[in-house]
Design a protein around this motif. Structure first.
Motif, short mmCIF file in Angstrom:
data_model
loop_
_atom_site.label_atom_id
_atom_site.label_comp_id
_atom_site.label_asym_id
_atom_site.label_seq_id
_atom_site.Cartn_x
_atom_site.Cartn_y
_atom_site.Cartn_z
N ALA A 43 19.71 -0.07 0.00
CA ALA A 43 20.26 -0.50 1.28
C ALA A 43 20.92 0.71 1.92
O ALA A 43 21.87 1.27 1.35
CB ALA A 43 21.27 -1.63 1.09
N ASN A 44 20.39 1.13 3.06
CA ASN A 44 20.93 2.25 3.80
C ASN A 44 21.56 1.74 5.09
O ASN A 44 20.93 0.97 5.82
CB ASN A 44 19.84 3.27 4.13
CG ASN A 44 19.20 3.86 2.89
OD1 ASN A 44 19.82 3.91 1.82
ND2 ASN A 44 17.96 4.29 3.01
N ALA A 96 10.41 -7.16 -0.37
CA ALA A 96 10.65 -7.27 1.07
C ALA A 96 11.40 -6.03 1.52
O ALA A 96 12.29 -5.53 0.82
CB ALA A 96 11.45 -8.52 1.39
N GLN A 97 11.03 -5.54 2.68
CA GLN A 97 11.72 -4.40 3.26
C GLN A 97 12.04 -4.72 4.71
O GLN A 97 11.18 -5.20 5.46
CB GLN A 97 10.88 -3.12 3.17
CG GLN A 97 11.64 -1.87 3.62
CD GLN A 97 11.07 -0.60 3.03
OE1 GLN A 97 10.66 -0.59 1.87
NE2 GLN A 97 11.06 0.47 3.80
N LEU A 154 14.36 -5.11 -1.26
CA LEU A 154 14.76 -5.91 -2.40
C LEU A 154 13.54 -6.60 -2.98
O LEU A 154 12.42 -6.48 -2.48
CB LEU A 154 15.80 -6.96 -2.00
CG LEU A 154 15.30 -8.04 -1.04
CD1 LEU A 154 15.74 -9.39 -1.53
CD2 LEU A 154 15.85 -7.80 0.36
N GLN A 155 13.77 -7.35 -4.04
CA GLN A 155 12.70 -8.03 -4.76
C GLN A 155 13.11 -9.49 -4.96
O GLN A 155 14.10 -9.78 -5.64
CB GLN A 155 12.49 -7.33 -6.10
CG GLN A 155 11.59 -8.07 -7.08
CD GLN A 155 10.18 -8.28 -6.56
OE1 GLN A 155 9.89 -9.31 -6.00
NE2 GLN A 155 9.33 -7.29 -6.71
N TYR A 156 12.39 -10.40 -4.32
CA TYR A 156 12.72 -11.82 -4.43
C TYR A 156 12.38 -12.39 -5.81
O TYR A 156 13.00 -13.35 -6.26
CB TYR A 156 11.95 -12.62 -3.38
CG TYR A 156 12.57 -12.58 -2.01
CD1 TYR A 156 13.65 -13.37 -1.66
CD2 TYR A 156 12.05 -11.73 -1.04
CE1 TYR A 156 14.20 -13.33 -0.40
CE2 TYR A 156 12.59 -11.68 0.23
CZ TYR A 156 13.67 -12.49 0.54
OH TYR A 156 14.21 -12.44 1.79
N TYR A 178 8.95 -6.82 6.24
CA TYR A 178 7.62 -6.82 5.63
C TYR A 178 7.76 -7.41 4.24
O TYR A 178 8.57 -6.96 3.42
CB TYR A 178 7.06 -5.40 5.58
CG TYR A 178 6.88 -4.81 6.95
CD1 TYR A 178 5.67 -4.90 7.62
CD2 TYR A 178 7.95 -4.20 7.60
CE1 TYR A 178 5.52 -4.38 8.91
CE2 TYR A 178 7.82 -3.68 8.88
CZ TYR A 178 6.60 -3.78 9.52
OH TYR A 178 6.46 -3.28 10.80
N PHE A 179 6.97 -8.47 3.97
CA PHE A 179 7.05 -9.21 2.72
C PHE A 179 5.73 -9.05 1.96
O PHE A 179 4.65 -9.34 2.50
CB PHE A 179 7.31 -10.69 2.99
CG PHE A 179 8.58 -10.97 3.75
CD1 PHE A 179 9.76 -11.21 3.07
CD2 PHE A 179 8.59 -10.99 5.13
CE1 PHE A 179 10.93 -11.46 3.77
CE2 PHE A 179 9.75 -11.25 5.83
CZ PHE A 179 10.93 -11.47 5.14
N GLY A 180 5.82 -8.62 0.71
CA GLY A 180 4.63 -8.50 -0.12
C GLY A 180 4.44 -9.74 -0.98
O GLY A 180 5.24 -9.99 -1.89
N PHE A 181 3.38 -10.50 -0.72
CA PHE A 181 3.10 -11.72 -1.49
C PHE A 181 2.19 -11.36 -2.66
O PHE A 181 1.02 -11.75 -2.72
CB PHE A 181 2.45 -12.77 -0.59
CG PHE A 181 3.35 -13.22 0.53
CD1 PHE A 181 4.28 -14.22 0.35
CD2 PHE A 181 3.27 -12.62 1.78
CE1 PHE A 181 5.11 -14.64 1.37
CE2 PHE A 181 4.09 -13.02 2.81
CZ PHE A 181 5.02 -14.03 2.61
N PHE A 182 2.74 -10.60 -3.63
CA PHE A 182 1.95 -10.07 -4.73
C PHE A 182 2.12 -10.87 -6.01
O PHE A 182 1.61 -10.48 -7.06
CB PHE A 182 2.35 -8.60 -4.99
CG PHE A 182 2.35 -7.74 -3.76
CD1 PHE A 182 1.41 -7.95 -2.75
CD2 PHE A 182 3.26 -6.72 -3.60
CE1 PHE A 182 1.41 -7.15 -1.61
CE2 PHE A 182 3.27 -5.93 -2.48
CZ PHE A 182 2.35 -6.14 -1.47
N PHE A 183 2.84 -11.98 -5.94
CA PHE A 183 3.06 -12.80 -7.14
C PHE A 183 1.88 -13.71 -7.44
O PHE A 183 1.84 -14.37 -8.47
CB PHE A 183 4.33 -13.63 -6.99
CG PHE A 183 4.36 -14.49 -5.74
CD1 PHE A 183 3.81 -15.76 -5.74
CD2 PHE A 183 4.94 -14.01 -4.58
CE1 PHE A 183 3.83 -16.54 -4.60
CE2 PHE A 183 4.98 -14.80 -3.44
CZ PHE A 183 4.42 -16.06 -3.44
#
Length: 769
Positions: free
Chosen positions: A293-294, A348-349, A328-330, A389-394
């Motif tokens: 977190a910046n 998610a970023q 972060l990582q949900y 931006y959310f990565g749905f990689f699960f």
């Protein structure tokens, strides 16, 4: 620690005791600006908790979150999309699409974004926590309360202060100092700076966290060219970098019993990969991958006050900007991603840029007399540029037949994009009057009219990226995006009303009566209003304005030759169309929505007191009973069990709101013992709360149990505190708690929790002249 809890209880800090005479243990008056003019705290007809900057500094409290944890009915937590700020069980939730219901002001300048409050407590004179709607004096968004912060101003004499501290548990180190230099009889300046860093208190696969490094500085200039004019210019900025910023811990994998369903999704794969067992206890060990977190901000404020022979014209001009970037990582069990090796499961970023210009003009009479009055106007323009931006990689979404037919496969890293550009314009006119028709009686009248115009431009899409990095995002074609919108429960396109204008008239009326020279009773009514707006979510979600009718009666006074200071009040706040932020699951994906709860009520009783038995011994307490519940909310979001069993909505009518413990408070003691020419100062304190929900779903899985925590400060130095060395212990009973909880996508009863600090012990040295 009495130094701050006495202040938190509305009392005077230990350094402000009156000197000499028979009243040696009595207290000097506390002066506040809760109604935009200097007044004695005991004359202000509302509930106010005051914390001096010196008290916070010596107690090692560096953020509003630290202070809020020790105040009754005040809860502040760092959440995923926004910080959560609640007073008396009312606040805005985890969505960056609206301003907080508890507003933050620094030297009268509004800081609209919740993230901006993180750096607010630096080199300050005092913090005033105003409870209940403050719309007349602080604007439409202060519908639940306000933090009124006053920074240290340059004086007419040379002075300096310094502090250095080190915490042995978190490795947090702080070095800060301030210097006031008079350049002439009419011009003086103050410069202050803080360097702060720490390794954190949670073990993660990539090191401890939250691992923070912050640099903050401020330059203040006061110019008084003639006796009738005071000009204050303040320029400040901050740079903060936090590694492993979101060390979430998993709780409930496998799901807790009794629970009607088996482990699924992320939890099920984690159990399979680890022989049927994973660490699912809140114990300061996290499986979260690297996060950050910046935060950077800059602010300039220029206040000019012109004395016009019995009245004052004040102008405040300000500009504020900040940039926040976080990752972060949900679903922190990253090694189980079935899409591509090495991908996080659900990263998610986010990037938020914010700019605000404001101008206020205020004309007010001098205090006292038969009539006091104030009137003025306010204008602000702001711009919010927010993208996630959310990565749905699960899960291998690309292998779904409808998507595979258009060119994706099981290794396609499905990524969602959400962006919004919003511009706001606010115009307000306000006025207040205090009339004294007879001796000892005051009639307080106030009103504000506000008009808020908002314009929003929304982008929502799906594509691919390298681990949800915005720089690598590539959108899909229209047909393929439509397929994934259906799968994810998302929507493309603009809001139904991309332009909106909300306005309202907010009156207030109150009575004060001096029962004796040292005892005052009051009663008040206030109407509050907060504009509607646009939620930042994958749905085209907007929301309507909320309003409140608030009532308060109270009594304030001093007894026993001013050795006992106390305040007590009863309050009730009835909200209509309350803006409620919550997370719902659509096709297994979390969607943050803002809904309007039809009716909500917050009511209760507050009591604080400080007893000064002598200059060597003082006792203080601050207690709150709170009943904050929905009165009419038939279509609220479901609990996690409800989601897993097919719930579409639940009736939350009659259930408690989030962050509203029934009982909370603090008790503190201050003991001073002479040792030669110096003193030993012992300051133990206890702060406590009963259980409370941490989500707007009344979900027992997303609740914090009640607890009591103990702090202790042991200091040595001369009575004038020109220097002091101290040991500071926080949470000495080592209670393990979490400030925020949230469900994990697609799992039955498995949640993420953000742990709060464990027991910490540090050393501090201060120098003042």
């Amino acid at each position: 620690m009495f130094l701050y809890t006495a202040c938190l209880a509305g009392a005077v800090p230990a350094t402000a005791y009156a000197q000499g005479g028979d009243n040696d243990a009595g207290a000097s008056e506390i002066v506040v600006t809760a109604q935009r003019r200097e007044q004695r705290l005991q004359d202000v007809p509302l509930s106010v908790s005051v914390v001096s900057g010196e008290a916070m500094q010596r107690a090692g409290l560096t953020s509003l979150e630290d202070v809020g944890a020790r105040l009754p009915a005040v809860r502040i937590a760092q959440a995923v999309l926004a910080d959560l700020i609640n007073v008396r069980g009312v606040g805005s939730g985890n969505n960056p699409g609206f301003e907080q219901s508890v507003a933050t002001f620094v030297d009268g300048v509004y800081r609209a974004r919740s993230r901006s409050t993180r750096a607010a407590l630096f080199d300050i004179d005092r913090l005033e926590v105003l409870k209940g709607p403050q719309t007349t004096f602080f604007g439409a968004n202060a519908i639940a309360g306000a933090f009124n912060i006053s920074t240290r101003k340059p004086g007419r004499s040379f002075s300096y202060n310094g502090l250095t501290s080190y915490d042995f548990v978190t490795d947090e180190h702080i070095v800060e100092g301030g210097l006031t230099v008079p350049l002439s009889e009419t011009l003086s300046l103050r410069a202050a700076a803080r360097v702060m860093g720490g390794k954190g208190y949670v073990e993660t696969p990539t090191g401890r966290g939250p691992n923070n490094d912050t640099l903050q500085g401020r330059l203040s200039i006061r110019w008084e060219p003639v006796s009738a004019l005071t000009s204050d210019l303040r320029i400040e900025g901050s740079r903060s970098r936090t590694k492993n910023a979101f060390p979430f811990e998993i709780i409930g994998c496998p799901p807790p019993t009794p629970f009607p369903l088996l482990a699924t999704s992320t939890c099920a794969r984690a159990l399979a990969a680890n022989g049927g067992s994973v660490d699912d206890k809140l114990n300061f060990h996290s499986s979260s991958p690297y996060s950050f977190a910046n935060y950077d901000f800059g602010e300039a404020a220029w206040t000019n006050a012109l004395d016009l022979a019995g009245a004052t014209l004040t102008s405040t001009t300000s500009y504020f900007e900040h940039k926040y970037t976080g990752r972060l990582q949900y679903a922190p069990l990253t090694f189980i991603s079935p899409v591509q090796p090495g991908l996080d499961g659900f990263p998610a970023q986010s990037i938020e840029k914010y700019h605000q210009f404001s101008q206020e003009l205020r004309f007010q009479s001098a205090g006292g007399g038969t009539l006091e009055y104030m009137f003025g106007g306010y204008y602000s323009r702001s711009k919010i540029d927010y993208a996630s931006y959310f990565g749905f990689f699960f899960s291998p979404f690309g292998a779904i037949p409808a998507a595979a037919a258009l060119g994706t496969n099981a290794s396609t890293p499905l990524t969602g994009e959400l962006a919004n550009l919003q511009r706001d314009d606010t115009l307000s006119a306000f006025a207040s009057a205090t009339i004294r028709p007879i001796e000892n009686l005051r009639i307080n009248l106030g009103a504000r009219y506000s008009s808020i115009r908002k314009r929003a431009n929304r982008v929502s899409g799906t594509g691919t990226s390298v681990n949800a990095d915005p720089a690598t995002y590539q959108p899909f074609g229209t047909d393929l995006q439509a397929v994934f919108f259906r799968i994810l429960g998302s929507e493309g396109g603009q809001y139904a009303r991309p332009r909106r204008r909300d306005s309202d008239f907010m009156p207030s009326i109150g009575l004060q009566y001096d029962l004796t020279p040292s005892l005052m009773a009051y009663a008040s009514y206030t109407k509050g209003f907060k504009a509607g707006g646009y939620a930042y979510t994958s749905r085209t979600n907007d929301f309507e304005p909320e309003t409140v009718n608030a009532y308060e009666v109270g009594i304030k006074g001093t007894l026993l030759d001013r050795r006992l200071t106390f305040a007590a009040d009863l309050f009730r706040m009835d909200y209509n169309n309350l803006q409620e932020s919550t997370v719902v699951f659509i096709n297994g994906s979390p969607v943050s929505l803002v809904q309007n709860a039809a009716q909500s009520r917050s009511q209760g009783a507050e009591f604080n007191a400080t007893l000064r038995l002598s200059r060597a011994l003082s006792l203080s307490t601050d207690l709150t009973y709170l009943d904050s519940a929905y009165k009419n909310y038939p279509a609220g979001a479901c609990t996690l069990i409800g989601v897993a069993t097919g719930c579409q909505s639940q009736n939350l009518s009659g259930k408690r709101r989030a962050f509203s413990p029934k009982y909370s408070g603090n008790v503190a003691l201050n003991v001073t013992l002479p040792v030669g020419d110096n003193e030993v100062r012992l300051s133990p304190s206890v702060y406590f709360t009963t259980a409370y929900y941490q989500s707007a779903t009344a979900d027992p899985l997303l609740a914090q149990d009640g607890y009591a925590k103990v702090d202790l400060r042991l200091a040595f130095g001369p009575s004038d505190k020109s220097w002091e060395v101290a040991l500071i212990g926080k949470n000495l009973t080592d209670k393990t708690t979490a400030g925020f909880r949230q469900g994990i996508t697609g799992t039955n009863g498995t949640i993420l929790a953000m742990p709060e600090p464990p027991r910490t012990v540090g050393i501090q040295f201060t120098l003042t002249h």
